[in-house]
Design a protein around this motif. Structure first.
Motif, PDB file in Angstrom:
ATOM      1  N   UNK A   1       0.807  -1.208   0.000  1.00 19.15           N
ATOM      2  CA  UNK A   1       0.000   0.000   0.000  1.00 19.15           C
ATOM      3  C   UNK A   1       0.838   1.255   0.000  1.00 19.15           C
ATOM      4  N   UNK A   2       0.258   2.363  -0.436  1.00 13.04           N
ATOM      5  CA  UNK A   2       1.016   3.613  -0.463  1.00 13.04           C
ATOM      6  C   UNK A   2       1.365   4.122   0.934  1.00 13.04           C
ATOM      7  N   UNK A   3       0.639   3.660   1.948  1.00 16.82           N
ATOM      8  CA  UNK A   3       0.913   4.117   3.306  1.00 16.82           C
ATOM      9  C   UNK A   3       1.771   3.126   4.087  1.00 16.82           C
ATOM     10  N   UNK A   4       2.272   2.091   3.428  1.00 13.84           N
ATOM     11  CA  UNK A   4       3.117   1.139   4.138  1.00 13.84           C
ATOM     12  C   UNK A   4       4.516   1.722   4.302  1.00 13.84           C
ATOM     13  N   UNK A   5       5.182   1.397   5.405  1.00 13.06           N
ATOM     14  CA  UNK A   5       6.528   1.936   5.620  1.00 13.06           C
ATOM     15  C   UNK A   5       7.512   1.364   4.604  1.00 13.06           C
ATOM     16  N   UNK A   6       8.592   2.067   4.364  1.00 12.53           N
ATOM     17  CA  UNK A   6       9.619   1.592   3.441  1.00 12.53           C
ATOM     18  C   UNK A   6      10.334   0.369   4.002  1.00 12.53           C
ATOM     19  N   UNK A   7      10.532   0.357   5.318  1.00  9.62           N
ATOM     20  CA  UNK A   7      11.191  -0.761   5.993  1.00  9.62           C
ATOM     21  C   UNK A   7      10.358  -1.115   7.216  1.00  9.62           C
ATOM     22  N   UNK A   8      10.106  -2.403   7.411  1.00 14.63           N
ATOM     23  CA  UNK A   8       9.390  -2.869   8.599  1.00 14.63           C
ATOM     24  C   UNK A   8      10.324  -3.737   9.426  1.00 14.63           C
ATOM     25  N   UNK A   9      10.037  -3.831  10.719  1.00 17.25           N
ATOM     26  CA  UNK A   9      10.836  -4.678  11.583  1.00 17.25           C
ATOM     27  C   UNK A   9      11.333  -3.997  12.833  1.00 17.25           C
ATOM     28  N   UNK A  10      11.093  -2.702  12.963  1.00 21.84           N
ATOM     29  CA  UNK A  10      11.439  -1.973  14.175  1.00 21.84           C
ATOM     30  C   UNK A  10      10.107  -1.653  14.852  1.00 21.84           C
ATOM     31  N   UNK A  11       9.733  -2.431  15.869  1.00 22.13           N
ATOM     32  CA  UNK A  11       8.400  -2.310  16.467  1.00 22.13           C
ATOM     33  C   UNK A  11       8.065  -0.878  16.898  1.00 22.13           C
ATOM     34  N   UNK A  12       6.854  -0.443  16.512  1.00 26.09           N
ATOM     35  CA  UNK A  12       6.372   0.877  16.901  1.00 26.09           C
ATOM     36  C   UNK A  12       6.902   2.025  16.076  1.00 26.09           C
ATOM     37  N   UNK A  13       7.649   1.732  15.008  1.00 31.01           N
ATOM     38  CA  UNK A  13       8.232   2.793  14.176  1.00 31.01           C
ATOM     39  C   UNK A  13       7.776   2.659  12.730  1.00 31.01           C
ATOM     40  N   UNK A  14       7.443   3.788  12.134  1.00 29.95           N
ATOM     41  CA  UNK A  14       7.145   3.863  10.706  1.00 29.95           C
ATOM     42  C   UNK A  14       8.394   4.432  10.057  1.00 29.95           C
ATOM     43  N   UNK A  15       9.063   3.632   9.240  1.00 31.17           N
ATOM     44  CA  UNK A  15      10.351   4.034   8.673  1.00 31.17           C
ATOM     45  C   UNK A  15      10.179   4.445   7.220  1.00 31.17           C
ATOM     46  N   UNK A  16      10.522   5.698   6.930  1.00 27.86           N
ATOM     47  CA  UNK A  16      10.577   6.218   5.563  1.00 27.86           C
ATOM     48  C   UNK A  16      12.044   6.441   5.243  1.00 27.86           C
ATOM     49  N   UNK A  17      12.524   5.820   4.177  1.00 26.96           N
ATOM     50  CA  UNK A  17      13.931   5.934   3.793  1.00 26.96           C
ATOM     51  C   UNK A  17      14.043   6.968   2.681  1.00 26.96           C
ATOM     52  N   UNK A  18      14.934   7.924   2.854  1.00 28.04           N
ATOM     53  CA  UNK A  18      15.206   8.949   1.848  1.00 28.04           C
ATOM     54  C   UNK A  18      16.693   8.874   1.518  1.00 28.04           C
ATOM     55  N   UNK A  19      17.005   8.479   0.308  1.00 31.05           N
ATOM     56  CA  UNK A  19      18.406   8.379  -0.123  1.00 31.05           C
ATOM     57  C   UNK A  19      18.640   9.470  -1.161  1.00 31.05           C
ATOM     58  N   UNK A  20      19.139  10.593  -0.688  1.00 25.93           N
ATOM     59  CA  UNK A  20      19.231  11.775  -1.532  1.00 25.93           C
ATOM     60  C   UNK A  20      20.433  12.619  -1.144  1.00 25.93           C
TER      61      UNK A  20
END
Length: 76
Positions: free
Chosen positions: A36-55
């Motif tokens: 989904x578009x609202x799914x985090x980029x990386x999962x596995x850190x409980x309680x955290x929504x991780x968005x990865x920005x490589x820029x």
């Protein structure tokens, strides 16, 4: 979003997932499973929504805003 930008994003997500795994978390790229578009980029850190920005130039506040909008209730 161009092909190179998508590939750069995938590489960054894999790097973050590997970093978390090296610290004992069962991390993986999120979009490949959740889709989904609202799914985090990386999962596995409980309680955290991780968005990865490589820029080269991080636009911090829009990145934080995206994560805040997309996170599940209770996640940081």
């Amino acid at each position: 979003m161009g092909r190179m930008s998508r590939n750069k994003g995938k590489v960054g997500e894999r790097e973050v997932a590997e970093l978390l795994r090296s610290h004992g978390f069962a991390a993986r790229r999120g979009i490949q499973f959740a889709g989904g578009p609202d799914s985090p980029d990386v999962v596995g850190l409980p309680g955290c929504h991780i968005e990865v920005k490589r820029t080269e130039t991080l636009r911090l506040y829009p990145a934080i805003e995206q994560a805040m909008q997309d996170r599940r209730p209770g996640d940081v």
